[in-house]
Design an enzyme around this catalytic site. Structure first.
Site, PDB file in Angstrom:
ATOM      1  N   LYS A  53      30.382  28.872  30.224  1.00 54.29           N
ATOM      2  CA  LYS A  53      31.026  28.059  29.188  1.00 54.29           C
ATOM      3  C   LYS A  53      31.286  28.904  27.932  1.00 54.29           C
ATOM      4  O   LYS A  53      32.361  28.838  27.327  1.00 54.29           O
ATOM      5  CB  LYS A  53      30.158  26.836  28.853  1.00 54.29           C
ATOM      6  CG  LYS A  53      30.115  25.822  29.992  1.00 54.29           C
ATOM      7  CD  LYS A  53      29.065  24.745  29.794  1.00 54.29           C
ATOM      8  CE  LYS A  53      28.927  23.905  31.059  1.00 54.29           C
ATOM      9  NZ  LYS A  53      27.845  22.911  30.986  1.00 54.29           N
ATOM     10  N   GLN A  97      22.634  21.563  27.621  1.00 56.68           N
ATOM     11  CA  GLN A  97      22.664  21.811  29.066  1.00 56.68           C
ATOM     12  C   GLN A  97      21.521  21.063  29.754  1.00 56.68           C
ATOM     13  O   GLN A  97      20.369  21.160  29.339  1.00 56.68           O
ATOM     14  CB  GLN A  97      22.560  23.325  29.323  1.00 56.68           C
ATOM     15  CG  GLN A  97      22.697  23.720  30.776  1.00 56.68           C
ATOM     16  CD  GLN A  97      24.085  23.442  31.352  1.00 56.68           C
ATOM     17  OE1 GLN A  97      25.100  23.675  30.715  1.00 56.68           O
ATOM     18  NE2 GLN A  97      24.125  22.934  32.574  1.00 56.68           N
ATOM     19  N   ASP A 120      30.719  16.593  25.889  1.00 59.43           N
ATOM     20  CA  ASP A 120      30.367  16.342  27.291  1.00 59.43           C
ATOM     21  C   ASP A 120      30.665  14.887  27.664  1.00 59.43           C
ATOM     22  O   ASP A 120      30.620  14.522  28.834  1.00 59.43           O
ATOM     23  CB  ASP A 120      28.871  16.606  27.529  1.00 59.43           C
ATOM     24  CG  ASP A 120      28.623  17.944  28.216  1.00 59.43           C
ATOM     25  OD1 ASP A 120      29.561  18.478  28.831  1.00 59.43           O
ATOM     26  OD2 ASP A 120      27.484  18.440  28.141  1.00 59.43           O
TER      27      ASP A 120
END
Ligand code: NAP
Length: 294
Positions: A53, A97, A120
Site C-alpha cells: 500500500k 491494518q 478503508d
C-alpha cells in the site's frame, strides 16, 4: 472460454488516472493526498500488505506515513495514535491494518477512526452511508469488484447475483452494492453463508456469482450456470515445487473448469486482488479532495 476480467491491467489504468490527478493537484498548488497506515506487530502477511500500500502511494505521487507499533501496545495507546492522526490536518486518510492482537478490540479502534479519514470504509458511518446510497468510502475489495463490473460493461440490472460469504469486509457490502438502485447494481441478490441449505442449487441460478468463502477451489463447474459471470475473491497459497517461490496462488473457484462454462471470470492472481489497492488509493484521493463528506 470465458472473457478474462483483468484486474491487474484495470488497477494499473486506475493508478495512472490517479497519478494524473495528483499531477494536476500539484500544478494547481493544491495539497498532495496523504495516507497514514498503522501496523501493529510483525505478522508477515500484514507487513507485505502494508508495504504494498505504501509503495502504491509512492507510485501515484501520494505522501504516506507508516506508523509501526509493537504487538504489546495497549489498546489505549493505539486509540491515542488514531486520535492524533484524526486531528492531524496533513493526513487525509487512515487505515489500521487488520488483524490486531487479541487484547485490542477491532470495534473500538474502527469506531475511533474519524469517518472523514476512514478510507478503508469500515466505520459504521461509512457502512451506513453506503447502504443508504449516499456518498461514502466503500470498502476496497467490494469497491474494486464494482469497478471491474463497470469497466467490463457487465450488465447487472435484473440479473440474479449470488454472493457466497457474508463477511463485513467483502460479502455483506457486496450484496448491498449489487442491490442498490444504480449501475452496477439493480440485481436481485441472494446472500449465502455457512448455514445456507442447497447452496449448489442456488449458485446454479446465478447470472453473476461472487465468491468470498475462503475455501480453496470450492466452486466447481457443476455449481455454475452456463454463461455466468464469476468473480473470485479468494486468495490461497498452496505449495508448488515447480515454482521458484515454492508456492502458487489459487482462488475460491476451480478456475480451469469454471472458465470453460462462464462468460467472464476473474483469475487468481491478477483479478480482484490488485483492485483492492487501487480502490484504497481512489478513496484517499476522494478524502484529500473532500468529495465524500464535503
Ligand atoms: P471470512 O470472513 O472467512 O468469511 C467467509 C464467509 O464464507 C463467511 O460468511 C462464512 O459463513 C461463509 N462460508 C463458510 N463456509 C461456507 C459454506 N460451506 N457455504 C457457504 N458459505 C460458507 O472471509 P473473507 O474475509 O470474506 O474472505 C474470503 C476470501 O477472500 C478469503 O480467501 C480471503 O483471503 C479473500 N480475500 C481477498 C481479498 C482480495 O483483495 N482479493 C480481500 C479480502 C479477502 P458464516 O458467516 O456463516 O461463517
Amino acid at each position: 472460454m470465458a472473457i478474462l476480467i483483468d484486474g491487474k491491467k484495470t488497477s494499473q489504468e486506475i493508478q495512472s488516472e490517479i497519478a494524473g490527478r495528483v499531477s494536476e493537484i500539484k500544478a494547481e498548488g493544491g495539497k498532495v493526498p496523504h495516507l497514514a497506515a498503522i501496523l501493529v506487530g510483525n505478522d508477515g502477511a500484514s507487513q507485505t500488505y502494508v508495504n504494498a500500500k505504501v509503495k502504491a502511494c509512492e507510485q501515484v505521487g501520494f505522501e504516506s506515513t507508516l506508523v509501526r507499533l509493537e504487538d504489546t501496545v495497549s489498546e489505549e495507546e493505539l486509540l491515542k495514535v488514531v486520535e492524533d492522526i484524526n486531528e492531524n490536518p496533513e493526513i487525509d486518510g487512515l487505515i489500521v491494518q487488520l488483524p490486531l492482537p487479541n487484547h485490542i478490540s477491532v470495534e473500538k479502534v474502527t469506531d475511533k477512526i474519524k469517518p472523514e479519514k476512514d478510507v478503508d470504509g469500515f466505520t459504521p458511518s461509512n457502512v451506513g452511508r453506503m447502504a443508504l446510497n449516499w456518498p461514502a468510502y466503500v470498502a476496497a475489495t467490494p469497491y474494486g469488484i464494482i469497478e471491474l463490473l463497470k469497466r467490463y460493461n457487465i450488465e447487472t440490472s435484473g440479473k440474479h447475483c449470488v454472493v457466497i460469504g457474508r463477511s463485513h469486509i467483502v460479502g455483506s457490502p457486496m450484496s448491498i452494492l449489487m442491490a442498490r438502485n444504480g449501475y452496477p447494481g439493480n440485481s436481485t441478490v441472494t446472500l449465502t453463508h455457512s448455514r445456507t441449505v442447497n447452496l449448489s442449487e442456488i449458485t446454479q441460478t446465478a447470472d453473476i456469482l461472487i465468491v468470498a468463502i475462503g475455501k480453496p477451489e470450492f466452486v466447481t463447474a457443476n455449481m455454475v450456470k452456463p454463461g455466468a459471470v464469476v468473480i473470485d475473491v479468494g486468495i490461497h497459497r498452496i505449495a508448488d515445487t515447480s515454482k521458484k517461490s515454492g508456492f502458487r496462488l489459487i482462488g475460491d473457484v476451480k478456475f480451469g473448469e469454471v472458465a470453460e462454462k462462464a462468460s467472464a471470470i476473474t483469475p487468481v492472481p491478477g483479478g480482484v486482488g490488485p483492485m483492492t489497492i487501487a480502490s484504497l488509493l481512489y478513496n484517499t484521493l476522494l478524502a484529500a479532495e473532500k468529495k465524500v463528506y464535503g
